[in-house]
Design an enzyme around this catalytic site. Structure first.
Site, PDB file in Angstrom:
ATOM      1  CD  GLU A 193       0.867  -2.923  19.762  1.00 53.37           C
ATOM      2  OE1 GLU A 193       0.462  -1.769  19.576  1.00 53.37           O
ATOM      3  OE2 GLU A 193       1.734  -3.463  19.061  1.00 53.37           O
ATOM      4  CB  ILE A 228       3.198   2.506   4.661  1.00 58.90           C
ATOM      5  CG1 ILE A 228       2.313   3.583   5.314  1.00 58.90           C
ATOM      6  CG2 ILE A 228       4.463   2.304   5.488  1.00 58.90           C
ATOM      7  CD1 ILE A 228       1.702   3.161   6.642  1.00 58.90           C
ATOM      8  CB  ILE A 252       6.369  -0.917  10.600  1.00 63.05           C
ATOM      9  CG1 ILE A 252       6.276  -1.027   9.069  1.00 63.05           C
ATOM     10  CG2 ILE A 252       7.807  -0.738  11.069  1.00 63.05           C
ATOM     11  CD1 ILE A 252       6.623   0.256   8.338  1.00 63.05           C
ATOM     12  CB  ALA A 253       2.091  -4.784   9.572  1.00 59.61           C
ATOM     13  NE  ARG A 254      -2.866  -1.495  13.792  1.00 54.84           N
ATOM     14  CZ  ARG A 254      -2.374  -0.323  13.430  1.00 54.84           C
ATOM     15  NH1 ARG A 254      -1.084  -0.219  13.155  1.00 54.84           N
ATOM     16  NH2 ARG A 254      -3.140   0.735  13.330  1.00 54.84           N
ATOM     17  N   GLY A 299       0.833  -1.187   0.000  1.00 54.63           N
ATOM     18  CA  GLY A 299       0.000   0.000   0.000  1.00 54.63           C
ATOM     19  C   GLY A 299       0.872   1.242   0.000  1.00 54.63           C
ATOM     20  CG  HIS A 342       2.164   0.720  17.811  1.00 55.47           C
ATOM     21  ND1 HIS A 342       1.107  -0.153  17.874  1.00 55.47           N
ATOM     22  CD2 HIS A 342       2.014   1.388  16.642  1.00 55.47           C
ATOM     23  CE1 HIS A 342       0.341  -0.025  16.799  1.00 55.47           C
ATOM     24  NE2 HIS A 342       0.875   0.911  16.026  1.00 55.47           N
ATOM     25  CB  ILE A 343       7.223   5.070  18.360  1.00 57.98           C
ATOM     26  CG1 ILE A 343       8.508   4.293  18.054  1.00 57.98           C
ATOM     27  CG2 ILE A 343       6.850   4.952  19.830  1.00 57.98           C
ATOM     28  CD1 ILE A 343       9.748   4.870  18.729  1.00 57.98           C
ATOM     29  NE  ARG A 379      -5.394  -7.097   0.668  1.00 62.59           N
ATOM     30  CZ  ARG A 379      -6.264  -6.303   1.276  1.00 62.59           C
ATOM     31  NH1 ARG A 379      -7.361  -6.812   1.815  1.00 62.59           N
ATOM     32  NH2 ARG A 379      -6.049  -4.999   1.352  1.00 62.59           N
TER      33      ARG A 379
END
Length: 328
Positions: free
Chosen positions: A269, A158, A238-240, A156, A287-288, A179
């Site tokens: 988290e 990012i 850095i996704a989730r 995407g 998560h920054i 995808r």
């Protein structure tokens, strides 16, 4: 005429609160307390809107208990804290904050990649512990970034930003899996080639994860995927949290099945899998990725724009479930 009531679920810039108060009756959590679901429901009752940050779960139970709720505006691009289907069924609009954090998050993703590949955290801990006594040829020798193969899972905005940094800034060969394949023009701009997930994992020197979290993407990277990677490869997430099986990753790092990892997000988290805290070859950040003052202000402003746009003008900026608007 009374103003709509909204809840600001976490501490935020005072200027953001002041802007909201121009249009709404605001209850805010400037003490930044962590609320249980029961407490969140109690706070949301009687509110028409909520300013959320990604840590407040809005699901069918919350919605059933808060029938006056009309919109939840996330100050985040991710929205896995929202049960969007349940919100749509209840006629509650969901919004997020895309675009405004793209470049900052791509910056951080590349910084985390560099810190991981060049073993910056390991070497700093070594120095701070007073262990540096002499030079040696292999002291914290990491892997090159320039000229290496960068594999991006999730292409995407990012992901494309990271690809451009790698290809144009560091002469990296960029491969990606998504995808759906990008248009040829976008591929050319990013100098990126589409490959299967298996080929990416086998080929890349550095793998960066930027895929959104959904039930289908849970543990996109687990033990089987890690086994495909080169022993010299690095993995950056850095996704989730939940995209990576953190327990499997900790084992792979411990056993040196991959060289290193850089993680900004974690399963469950703010708790971190305890084994990740025991291995030296991982860079951990809380998560920054979007944490610059200008970007966080832009994210807050967009959440406010969505609340004002919907509750005042019926024109939200970034709706996630526009079917709610059609039913109004």
């Amino acid at each position: 005429m009374s103003k709509p009531k909204i809840l600001v679920a976490r501490s935020i810039f005072p200027e953001t609160i002041a802007r909201l108060e121009e249009h709404f009756e605001v209850e805010s959590n400037q003490g930044d307390q962590s609320w249980s679901k029961t407490q969140l429901i109690d706070k949301l009752k009687g509110k028409q809107g909520a300013f959320t940050t990604g840590s407040e779960r809005i699901d069918a139970e919350v919605l059933a208990a808060c029938p006056e709720l009309k919109i939840c505006a996330n100050m985040a691009v991710g929205y896995n804290n929202f049960d969007v289907d349940a919100m749509t069924a209840c006629g509650v609009l969901a919004t997020n904050a895309p675009d405004v954090l793209t470049e900052t998050t791509a910056d951080f993703g590349f910084a985390l990649l560099m810190a991981t590949a060049r073993r910056i955290t390991e070497s700093e801990h070594f120095l701070r512990a007073g262990k540096w006594e002499k030079w040696s040829y292999d002291m914290f020798a990491g892997s090159d970034i320039h000229g290496a193969t960068l594999g991006i899972v999730g292409m995407g905005r990012i992901g494309q930003g990271i690809a451009r940094r790698g290809a144009l800034g560091f002469g990296m060969k960029v491969i990606y899996h998504n995808r759906s394949r990008l248009e040829a023009k976008l591929e050319a701009e990013c100098k990126a080639s589409y490959v299967s997930k298996e080929e990416l994992l086998k080929t890349a020197d550095h793998v960066v994860l930027v895929v959104p979290y959904t039930p289908a993407s849970h543990h996109t990277i687990g033990a089987a995927e890690l086994a495909l990677m080169k022993p010299t490869a690095t993995l950056v997430n850095i996704a989730r949290g939940g995209i990576v099986d953190d327990a499997a990753l900790a084992a792979a790092l411990r056993d040196k099945r991959i060289a290193a990892a850089g993680l900004d997000v974690f399963e469950g988290e703010p708790k971190v899998h305890p084994e990740l805290l025991q291995v030296p070859n991982v860079v951990l950040t809380p998560h920054i990725a979007s944490a610059t003052v200008p970007t966080r202000r832009a994210m807050a402003d967009l959440a406010v724009d969505n609340l004002i746009g919907f509750l005042v003008h019926n024109k939200p900026v970034t709706p996630l479930n526009p079917a709610v608007l059609a039913s109004k």
